[in-house]
Scaffold this active site. Structure first.
Site, PDB file in Angstrom:
ATOM      1  N   ASP A 121      23.862 -11.417   4.650  1.00  0.00           N
ATOM      2  CA  ASP A 121      24.144 -12.286   3.503  1.00  0.00           C
ATOM      3  C   ASP A 121      25.636 -12.385   3.213  1.00  0.00           C
ATOM      4  O   ASP A 121      26.154 -13.466   2.948  1.00  0.00           O
ATOM      5  CB  ASP A 121      23.400 -11.773   2.268  1.00  0.00           C
ATOM      6  CG  ASP A 121      23.679 -12.632   1.046  1.00  0.00           C
ATOM      7  OD1 ASP A 121      23.499 -13.861   1.128  1.00  0.00           O
ATOM      8  OD2 ASP A 121      24.076 -12.074  -0.003  1.00  0.00           O
ATOM      9  N   GLU A 158      10.323   4.177   3.087  1.00  0.00           N
ATOM     10  CA  GLU A 158      11.524   4.064   2.256  1.00  0.00           C
ATOM     11  C   GLU A 158      12.777   4.022   3.121  1.00  0.00           C
ATOM     12  O   GLU A 158      13.701   3.244   2.853  1.00  0.00           O
ATOM     13  CB  GLU A 158      11.578   5.222   1.260  1.00  0.00           C
ATOM     14  CG  GLU A 158      10.555   5.128   0.139  1.00  0.00           C
ATOM     15  CD  GLU A 158       9.113   5.428   0.535  1.00  0.00           C
ATOM     16  OE1 GLU A 158       8.219   5.197  -0.302  1.00  0.00           O
ATOM     17  OE2 GLU A 158       8.852   5.891   1.668  1.00  0.00           O
ATOM     18  N   LEU A 194       0.797  -1.225   0.000  1.00  0.00           N
ATOM     19  CA  LEU A 194       0.000   0.000   0.000  1.00  0.00           C
ATOM     20  C   LEU A 194       0.833   1.280   0.000  1.00  0.00           C
ATOM     21  O   LEU A 194       0.298   2.370   0.193  1.00  0.00           O
ATOM     22  CB  LEU A 194      -0.972  -0.015   1.184  1.00  0.00           C
ATOM     23  CG  LEU A 194      -1.946  -1.199   1.176  1.00  0.00           C
ATOM     24  CD1 LEU A 194      -2.819  -1.182   2.423  1.00  0.00           C
ATOM     25  CD2 LEU A 194      -2.780  -1.232  -0.084  1.00  0.00           C
TER      26      LEU A 194
END
Length: 158
Positions: free
Chosen positions: A128, A114, A75
Protein backbone atom coordinates in the site's frame (compact mmCIF):
# COMPACT_ATOMS: atom_id res chain seq x y z
CA UNK A 1 -13.76 -34.58 6.72
CA UNK A 2 -11.37 -36.82 8.64
CA UNK A 3 -8.44 -34.96 10.15
CA UNK A 4 -9.87 -31.47 9.66
CA UNK A 5 -10.69 -30.20 13.14
CA UNK A 6 -12.88 -27.27 12.05
CA UNK A 7 -15.65 -29.56 10.77
CA UNK A 8 -18.10 -31.53 12.88
CA UNK A 9 -19.45 -35.04 12.18
CA UNK A 10 -21.97 -33.65 9.67
CA UNK A 11 -19.30 -31.71 7.80
CA UNK A 12 -20.42 -28.32 9.12
CA UNK A 13 -17.79 -25.74 10.05
CA UNK A 14 -17.48 -25.06 13.77
CA UNK A 15 -15.09 -23.53 16.27
CA UNK A 16 -12.97 -26.21 17.93
CA UNK A 17 -13.66 -26.68 21.63
CA UNK A 18 -10.36 -26.13 23.44
CA UNK A 19 -11.81 -25.94 26.97
CA UNK A 20 -10.28 -29.29 28.00
CA UNK A 21 -6.82 -28.49 26.64
CA UNK A 22 -4.02 -27.59 29.02
CA UNK A 23 -2.85 -23.99 29.30
CA UNK A 24 0.74 -23.91 28.04
CA UNK A 25 3.24 -21.39 26.72
CA UNK A 26 2.98 -21.22 22.95
CA UNK A 27 4.93 -19.47 20.22
CA UNK A 28 4.67 -19.26 16.46
CA UNK A 29 6.95 -17.64 13.89
CA UNK A 30 5.87 -16.92 10.33
CA UNK A 31 7.70 -15.39 7.39
CA UNK A 32 7.02 -13.89 3.99
CA UNK A 33 8.33 -11.35 1.51
CA UNK A 34 7.38 -8.54 -0.82
CA UNK A 35 9.33 -8.62 -4.09
CA UNK A 36 9.66 -5.34 -6.00
CA UNK A 37 11.68 -3.47 -8.58
CA UNK A 38 15.23 -2.58 -7.50
CA UNK A 39 14.30 1.10 -7.67
CA UNK A 40 11.41 0.58 -5.24
CA UNK A 41 13.67 -1.39 -2.91
CA UNK A 42 16.14 1.50 -2.92
CA UNK A 43 13.41 4.03 -2.08
CA UNK A 44 12.31 1.95 0.92
CA UNK A 45 15.83 1.05 2.08
CA UNK A 46 16.91 4.69 1.92
CA UNK A 47 13.74 5.99 3.63
CA UNK A 48 12.67 8.11 0.65
CA UNK A 49 9.02 6.96 0.34
CA UNK A 50 6.61 9.88 0.05
CA UNK A 51 4.13 8.26 2.43
CA UNK A 52 6.75 8.01 5.18
CA UNK A 53 8.58 5.22 7.01
CA UNK A 54 7.38 2.15 5.11
CA UNK A 55 9.06 -0.38 7.39
CA UNK A 56 7.98 1.32 10.62
CA UNK A 57 4.35 1.64 9.56
CA UNK A 58 4.30 -1.95 8.25
CA UNK A 59 5.74 -3.19 11.57
CA UNK A 60 2.93 -1.50 13.50
CA UNK A 61 0.32 -2.75 11.02
CA UNK A 62 1.59 -6.32 11.44
CA UNK A 63 1.34 -6.05 15.23
CA UNK A 64 -2.18 -4.68 14.95
CA UNK A 65 -3.07 -7.44 12.47
CA UNK A 66 -2.00 -10.18 14.88
CA UNK A 67 -4.21 -8.64 17.56
CA UNK A 68 -7.20 -8.61 15.19
CA UNK A 69 -6.82 -12.18 13.91
CA UNK A 70 -9.92 -13.56 15.64
CA UNK A 71 -12.09 -10.85 14.08
CA UNK A 72 -10.74 -11.60 10.59
CA UNK A 73 -10.60 -15.42 10.53
CA UNK A 74 -14.05 -16.80 11.39
CA UNK A 75 -13.07 -19.87 13.44
CA UNK A 76 -10.03 -18.48 15.29
CA UNK A 77 -10.21 -18.16 19.04
CA UNK A 78 -9.60 -14.73 20.57
CA UNK A 79 -6.35 -15.17 22.50
CA UNK A 80 -4.51 -13.26 25.21
CA UNK A 81 -1.44 -12.46 23.13
CA UNK A 82 1.57 -11.78 25.35
CA UNK A 83 4.05 -10.76 22.64
CA UNK A 84 4.06 -9.77 18.98
CA UNK A 85 7.21 -8.76 17.16
CA UNK A 86 7.41 -8.03 13.45
CA UNK A 87 10.80 -7.64 11.79
CA UNK A 88 11.10 -6.18 8.30
CA UNK A 89 14.43 -6.37 6.53
CA UNK A 90 15.31 -4.94 3.16
CA UNK A 91 17.00 -7.44 0.85
CA UNK A 92 18.68 -6.19 -2.32
CA UNK A 93 19.02 -9.76 -3.64
CA UNK A 94 15.23 -10.35 -3.59
CA UNK A 95 14.88 -7.36 -4.27
CA UNK A 96 12.37 -6.37 -1.65
CA UNK A 97 11.43 -6.72 1.99
CA UNK A 98 11.55 -9.89 4.09
CA UNK A 99 9.08 -10.11 6.97
CA UNK A 100 9.17 -12.29 10.08
CA UNK A 101 6.57 -12.24 12.84
CA UNK A 102 6.78 -13.89 16.26
CA UNK A 103 3.68 -14.26 18.43
CA UNK A 104 3.50 -15.67 21.95
CA UNK A 105 0.69 -16.55 24.33
CA UNK A 106 -0.06 -18.67 27.35
CA UNK A 107 -3.27 -20.43 26.47
CA UNK A 108 -5.14 -23.45 25.22
CA UNK A 109 -4.48 -23.08 21.50
CA UNK A 110 -1.63 -21.97 19.28
CA UNK A 111 -0.83 -18.63 17.67
CA UNK A 112 0.11 -19.73 14.14
CA UNK A 113 -2.80 -17.82 12.62
CA UNK A 114 -1.83 -14.66 14.48
CA UNK A 115 1.75 -14.89 13.20
CA UNK A 116 0.54 -15.51 9.64
CA UNK A 117 -1.89 -12.60 9.89
CA UNK A 118 0.88 -10.30 11.14
CA UNK A 119 3.06 -11.17 8.12
CA UNK A 120 0.18 -10.72 5.69
CA UNK A 121 -0.90 -7.35 7.08
CA UNK A 122 2.71 -6.10 7.17
CA UNK A 123 3.21 -7.20 3.54
CA UNK A 124 -0.03 -5.53 2.44
CA UNK A 125 1.07 -2.34 4.17
CA UNK A 126 4.42 -2.37 2.33
CA UNK A 127 2.45 -2.77 -0.89
CA UNK A 128 0.00 0.00 0.00
CA UNK A 129 2.72 2.47 0.91
CA UNK A 130 4.75 1.72 -2.22
CA UNK A 131 2.17 1.07 -4.93
CA UNK A 132 2.43 4.61 -6.31
CA UNK A 133 5.90 3.77 -7.65
CA UNK A 134 5.54 0.01 -8.25
CA UNK A 135 2.25 -1.72 -8.99
CA UNK A 136 4.07 -4.92 -10.01
CA UNK A 137 5.10 -5.89 -6.48
CA UNK A 138 4.54 -9.52 -5.51
CA UNK A 139 3.72 -10.87 -2.05
CA UNK A 140 4.73 -14.45 -1.34
CA UNK A 141 6.50 -17.09 0.69
CA UNK A 142 4.10 -16.73 3.60
CA UNK A 143 4.37 -19.74 5.88
CA UNK A 144 4.81 -20.88 9.47
CA UNK A 145 8.45 -21.64 10.16
CA UNK A 146 8.18 -22.45 13.88
CA UNK A 147 5.41 -23.54 16.22
CA UNK A 148 5.99 -24.70 19.75
CA UNK A 149 3.83 -25.55 22.75
CA UNK A 150 0.71 -27.56 23.28
CA UNK A 151 -0.06 -31.21 22.71
CA UNK A 152 1.46 -31.44 19.22
CA UNK A 153 4.79 -30.07 20.43
CA UNK A 154 7.42 -28.40 18.29
CA UNK A 155 7.32 -27.91 14.52
CA UNK A 156 10.13 -26.32 12.51
CA UNK A 157 9.98 -25.83 8.75
CA UNK A 158 12.78 -27.31 6.73
Amino acid sequence: MSGLTHFDGKGDAHMVDVSDKAVTSRVAVAEGWVRMKPETHAIIAEGRAKKGDVLGVARLAGIMGAKQCATLIPLCHPLPITKVSVELTTDADLPGVRIEATVKTTGQTGVEMEALTAVNVAALTVYDMSKAVDKDMEIGGIRVILKDGGKSGRYEAR
